[in-house]
Design a protein around this motif. Sequence first.
Motif, PDB file in Angstrom:
ATOM      1  N   UNK A 137       2.201 -13.904  -2.101  1.00 37.86           N
ATOM      2  CA  UNK A 137       1.316 -14.655  -2.987  1.00 37.86           C
ATOM      3  C   UNK A 137       1.778 -14.657  -4.435  1.00 37.86           C
ATOM      4  N   UNK A 138       2.707 -13.766  -4.797  1.00 38.13           N
ATOM      5  CA  UNK A 138       3.281 -13.787  -6.146  1.00 38.13           C
ATOM      6  C   UNK A 138       4.615 -13.054  -6.115  1.00 38.13           C
ATOM      7  N   UNK A 139       5.613 -13.665  -6.732  1.00 40.84           N
ATOM      8  CA  UNK A 139       6.919 -13.010  -6.892  1.00 40.84           C
ATOM      9  C   UNK A 139       7.388 -13.114  -8.344  1.00 40.84           C
ATOM     10  N   UNK A 140       6.435 -13.119  -9.273  1.00 39.27           N
ATOM     11  CA  UNK A 140       6.768 -13.200 -10.686  1.00 39.27           C
ATOM     12  C   UNK A 140       6.900 -14.633 -11.160  1.00 39.27           C
ATOM     13  N   UNK A 141       7.630 -14.819 -12.261  1.00 44.94           N
ATOM     14  CA  UNK A 141       7.810 -16.160 -12.801  1.00 44.94           C
ATOM     15  C   UNK A 141       6.788 -16.513 -13.852  1.00 44.94           C
ATOM     16  N   UNK A 142       6.786 -17.800 -14.246  1.00 46.16           N
ATOM     17  CA  UNK A 142       6.036 -18.234 -15.411  1.00 46.16           C
ATOM     18  C   UNK A 142       4.543 -18.398 -15.171  1.00 46.16           C
ATOM     19  N   UNK A 143       4.099 -18.448 -13.912  1.00 42.76           N
ATOM     20  CA  UNK A 143       2.666 -18.603 -13.642  1.00 42.76           C
ATOM     21  C   UNK A 143       2.247 -17.691 -12.506  1.00 42.76           C
ATOM     22  N   UNK A 144       0.992 -17.242 -12.492  1.00 43.13           N
ATOM     23  CA  UNK A 144       0.489 -16.474 -11.353  1.00 43.13           C
ATOM     24  C   UNK A 144       0.626 -17.286 -10.068  1.00 43.13           C
ATOM     25  N   UNK A 145       1.071 -16.623  -9.016  1.00 42.94           N
ATOM     26  CA  UNK A 145       1.259 -17.305  -7.746  1.00 42.94           C
ATOM     27  C   UNK A 145       2.643 -17.874  -7.552  1.00 42.94           C
ATOM     28  N   UNK A 384      -4.722 -14.887 -12.032  1.00 40.31           N
ATOM     29  CA  UNK A 384      -4.950 -14.364 -13.376  1.00 40.31           C
ATOM     30  C   UNK A 384      -3.624 -13.942 -13.986  1.00 40.31           C
ATOM     31  N   UNK A 385      -3.445 -14.212 -15.265  1.00 38.74           N
ATOM     32  CA  UNK A 385      -2.189 -13.855 -15.928  1.00 38.74           C
ATOM     33  C   UNK A 385      -2.028 -12.338 -16.087  1.00 38.74           C
ATOM     34  N   UNK A 386      -3.114 -11.589 -15.958  1.00 38.37           N
ATOM     35  CA  UNK A 386      -2.980 -10.132 -16.022  1.00 38.37           C
ATOM     36  C   UNK A 386      -2.557  -9.534 -14.679  1.00 38.37           C
ATOM     37  N   UNK A 467      -4.400 -22.448 -12.875  1.00 39.77           N
ATOM     38  CA  UNK A 467      -4.438 -23.254 -11.656  1.00 39.77           C
ATOM     39  C   UNK A 467      -3.149 -24.065 -11.580  1.00 39.77           C
ATOM     40  N   UNK A 468      -2.482 -24.007 -10.436  1.00 40.30           N
ATOM     41  CA  UNK A 468      -1.303 -24.841 -10.196  1.00 40.30           C
ATOM     42  C   UNK A 468      -1.530 -25.672  -8.941  1.00 40.30           C
ATOM     43  N   UNK A 469      -1.213 -26.950  -9.043  1.00 38.10           N
ATOM     44  CA  UNK A 469      -1.319 -27.880  -7.914  1.00 38.10           C
ATOM     45  C   UNK A 469       0.033 -28.531  -7.678  1.00 38.10           C
TER      46      UNK A 469
END
Length: 531
Positions: A137-145, A384-386, A467-469
Amino acid sequence: MTDASGGIDPVTLEILRNQLESVAEEMGQTLIRGAYSPNIKERRDCSTALFDADGRMVAQAEHIPVHLGAMPAAVAAVRERDPQPGDVFVLNDPFTGGTHLPDVTMVSPIAPDRNGAESEDGDGEIVGYAVSRAHHADVGGMTPGSMPAGAEEIYQEGLRLPPTRLVAGGEPRTEVRSLVLANVRNPDERRADLRAQQAANERAEKRLADLFDDHGRETVLAGFDAVIDYSRERLTDEIAALPDGTYEATDVLEGDGVTDEDVEIAVAVTIDGESIDVDFSGTAAQVAGNLNAPLTVATSAVYFVVRCLTDPEIPPNHGCYEPVRVSAPEGSLLNPNAPAAVVGGNVETSQRVTDVVFTALAEAAPDRVPAQGQGTMNNLTIGARDGSFAYYETIGGGFGARAERDGMDGVQVGMTNTLNTPVESLETEYPLRVERYALREGSGGRGRHRGGEGLERSVTVETPATVSLLTERRRHAPKGVAGGEDGATGENLIDGEAVPAKTTVDVDAGTTVTVRTPGGGGHGDPEEREE
């Protein structure tokens, strides 16, 4: 048993085929039961497979189509690193055996050391590879997810792992695991999911050792060759029954996340006797955004279509893939050069490749090709960015109508085969509240057989989040065939206001995100429908 020529009799072959497939299936169940993230344990966004010592797929669990055709590249990349018994490799690099960064692959050499499974010099011999791939569900990068809509280079999409030993000779490399966990959000969840993958691979080695005990090492290894030969023979017979010729088609993606300009995919499919050649020359050059797809992803989509149009009961393994050749120009959308962004290529471009190859082959097998389905995975990521949470989901839609029946409503279509996240689980695990989850009545295209209905899912975010779509078919509707009408296009809304098909935006607590997914196209003249 084996005969004097080294062959396997039909009864033993059938027994071994089912047992080898059961190994892959049990790997999948181990991974699903052991995972912590809802994306794996609820949605089952993961795949497992068993390979032989030469890197050929012997058996796979019927999980995610876009994962499975790309797995051989991961095994090939690991085999170049001199794997040894007791090693476990982890990778996600799309340019070295992966698909996109959230799909983390684990490859373990299999070297059972019981009852004759050792080589003459006493060292455990590698007889195969256990492989698991799971969408984290998350591997880092510029946005959560790790699914940013506007990424323009792979470095923005997350931590990039070439094949790396997570375990060396049975000894965990804790510094590697620490490096990975230091670069992802919610590391506790990632740690647990990695452990689940490792447990799945360990289960494969144990079960293969059991088969060696039951049948003998020589018989089981001969069975690897036999099941591959069996699948190849059945598939080539199916291909030979299709009319020879070259069949062409084009379709488009609705922008790349950086611009809204259509991006063309062109294909020429040549059937020649017992083989199929799929050439994507004429496809657009790689794009600035993240809709680029590694060739392994395009190849997975082609394999999926070929299986759909032949006999899907043929055991899925290397033999099914051998008669199919896939090519795309280097530097193109379907064979990009690093450091191209690719996270959307795996989930959205793969869907369009499926559509365009189906369209091309409609002339060769018109009764087997359905109208277009929703043609998108409708990727929704909220986090969440945290790093406190990261929710990811693909949302079902309409399946295209078929020559003899209506399309299915609210299902995953094409290159994904996941379940939905149950409302109860979603609201328990995340600060989210589901306001609406229902079919979009009337979204399926009319026809003698109606296209499947899309879905509407509305989710309220109860804390500030990103939110990313990543979606498609918001401008170009899924096509009907044989006089059937097109399905409805999809729509994305944030607090009731339409937003682009591909977008990333920070939102306040109380914001409602709505995804309305496309319906499937209809099949045949609507006036001929029998109500």
